[in-house]
Enzyme design. Structure first.
Site, PDB file in Angstrom:
ATOM      1  CB  SER A 261      -0.964   0.001   1.186  1.00  0.00           C
ATOM      2  OG  SER A 261      -0.272  -0.203   2.401  1.00  0.00           O
ATOM      3  CG  HIS A 314      -1.370   4.153   3.768  1.00  0.00           C
ATOM      4  ND1 HIS A 314      -2.640   3.865   4.220  1.00  0.00           N
ATOM      5  CD2 HIS A 314      -0.797   2.961   3.489  1.00  0.00           C
ATOM      6  CE1 HIS A 314      -2.823   2.557   4.200  1.00  0.00           C
ATOM      7  NE2 HIS A 314      -1.718   1.993   3.770  1.00  0.00           N
TER       8      HIS A 314
END
Length: 477
Positions: A261, A314
């Protein structure tokens, strides 16, 4: 989508005449006109709230008019028969104009229709040019997506291998994740720097994998054809590594972090940066910017509220992707190979330097120290084994040739950790372990003296034994 159509016959009427009357019918009904061609008109009924009205399509041939009403706001059923009522209204208005034809009005409609047809033609040409420009920049129909498919396949294969070798399909344990290369600060900063890269391909369960691979497929479909395989690969790897570093920096208490991610957010950040420039035509850019912006905002917000999402990775991936995106903007626009290569070298170099500086400045040898301690514990067991049978006639030889050398070996192994960077708790542990080994060596010397028949060492031997027991209790706290 629900629709309703009807065909009307008007003998003796040409297609052009019928199309002009259809134009006048839209005017009479105050319906919105959109486009017009040589033999058709498209418009909408009056809108309500935020939804457009129903789409009305009128096609004319000589002596024939085909009318269609279509629902275009996502409706599944036309329960209220809106389409049928629209066609009835249009038919009534159309037939009324035919019966009460005004030649002058018909000429005005023909002129206005001609203007709308010209505007439609120009709009079509403009849209064609924009599509060609979008294709030239984004290469959606001609570009390769091989790296995207390769990355998805690699992630899936690694997860499959993890599952085959015993990892849980829903939530693998931390030991398994670490074994397969997850990011864990004591190990990553303790010598296993390659975990900054390998953790990008390790996933914490099948749901985690599927969500990430879907997001990668979506962004890869747009971004890889536009960037090309090399730029896309460099962006994926570099933003993934920077996301891993950000995770280590953010979490003071070590956590096990894994997943693609961070790299995927890097790609979304890169695309977001390009969408804020004039690289992509405005018509395509607006919709994409809204879609990508919503995706990023939602996932960052969700990560802030979740205890299981590594949002720092992230954000690190997103910010590094934004930076790389603005660097790529100039290379994509000019397509200069030398400038592209220089940019790629700069991005890779910055990532390597950034990672190296972080590893060197936050070097933590606690994990390597723990490995040494585990070896020392094994050596300790070997050293104490001869003392388990004090009636062994070979005890003196065993103590002299096994126990004493083993304590010396443990002492040398501990000395290797003297320059390790440890936290305060492990520094104290090392000091106590060093005292423990010194006491054991001296205790063993007294045992050898006692076994050789020398007297007057029992009290001193007991004192060392008591000191060892006290130290062991302190070490276990």
């Amino acid at each position: 989508m629900p629709h309703f159509s009807k065909t009307l016959l008007f003998p003796g009427r040409s297609s052009a005449e019928l199309l002009s009357i259809a134009y006048g019918t839209f005017q009479e009904l105050s319906w919105k006109l959109k486009i017009a061609g040589n033999d058709q008109i498209v418009g909408y009924t009056n809108s309500k709230w935020k939804n457009k009205g129903e789409e009305i399509i009128v096609i004319t041939e000589n002596e024939k008019v085909i009318m269609m009403s279509k629902m275009v706001n996502g409706e599944v059923l036309d329960i209220l028969q809106k389409n049928r009522r629209n066609i009835t209204r249009f038919q009534q208005a159309f037939e009324n104009l035919v019966q009460h034809e005004d030649v002058l009005q018909l000429e005005n409609w023909t002129g206005e229709l001609s203007t709308l047809q010209q505007e439609t033609f120009l709009l079509a040409e403009q849209e064609k040019e924009e599509r060609m420009e979008v294709e030239r920049i984004m290469k959606l129909s001609s570009g390769s997506r091989s790296v995207t498919y390769f990355l998805i396949g690699t992630n899936a294969l690694i997860f499959l291998l993890m599952w085959i070798t015993g990892a849980g399909i829903w939530e693998p344990g931390t030991d398994v994740l670490i074994k397969w290369g997850a990011n864990y600060k004591p190990m990553t900063t303790g010598g296993e720097w390659w975990r900054l890269f390998t953790c990008i391909f390790v996933h914490i369960g099948i749901v985690h994998l599927l969500l990430n691979m879907y997001a990668l497929l979506m962004i890869g479909n747009y971004l890889e054809p536009m960037l090309g395989r090399l730029r896309f690969t460099v962006a994926y790897v570099c933003t993934g590594i920077i996301a891993s570093i950000t995770s280590l920096w953010w979490h003071q208490d070590p956590i096990v972090s894994a997943g693609a991610s961070g790299a995927i957010f890097g790609l979304y950040g890169l695309f977001l940066a390009l969408l804020t420039t004039n690289l992509i035509p405005h018509s395509a850019r607006k919709a994409l910017l809204q879609s990508i912006g919503i995706f990023v905002l939602y996932n960052i917000t969700y990560g802030l509220r979740s205890q299981t999402v590594d949002n720092s990775a992230h954000i690190g991936g997103l910010l590094s992707g934004l930076a790389i995106g603005y660097l790529y903007f100039f290379t994509i626009k000019t397509e200069a190979r030398l400038k592209t290569n220089a940019t790629l070298v700069a991005i890779i170099s910055i990532t390597v330097i950034f990672g190296s500086l972080y590893i060197m400045n936050s070097n933590d040898d606690s994990w390597v120290y723990q490995q040494h301690v585990e070896k020392i514990v094994g050596i300790e067991a070997e050293a104490l084994k001869p003392l388990q049978n004090i009636k062994d006639p070979m005890l003196l030889k065993e103590v002299a040739t096994v126990t004493q050398p083993k304590w010396q070996e443990a002492k040398h192994l501990l000395e290797e950790t003297s320059m390790y960077k440890l936290n305060g708790q492990l520094v104290n542990h090392r000091k106590m372990l060093e005292q423990y080994l010194d006491l054991r060596i001296k205790q063993t010397d007294l045992i050898i003296i006692a076994l050789q028949g020398h007297e007057n060492v029992d009290s001193e031997l007991n004192r060392y034994t008591e000191n060892i027991n006290v130290l062991l209790e302190r070490m276990q706290k």
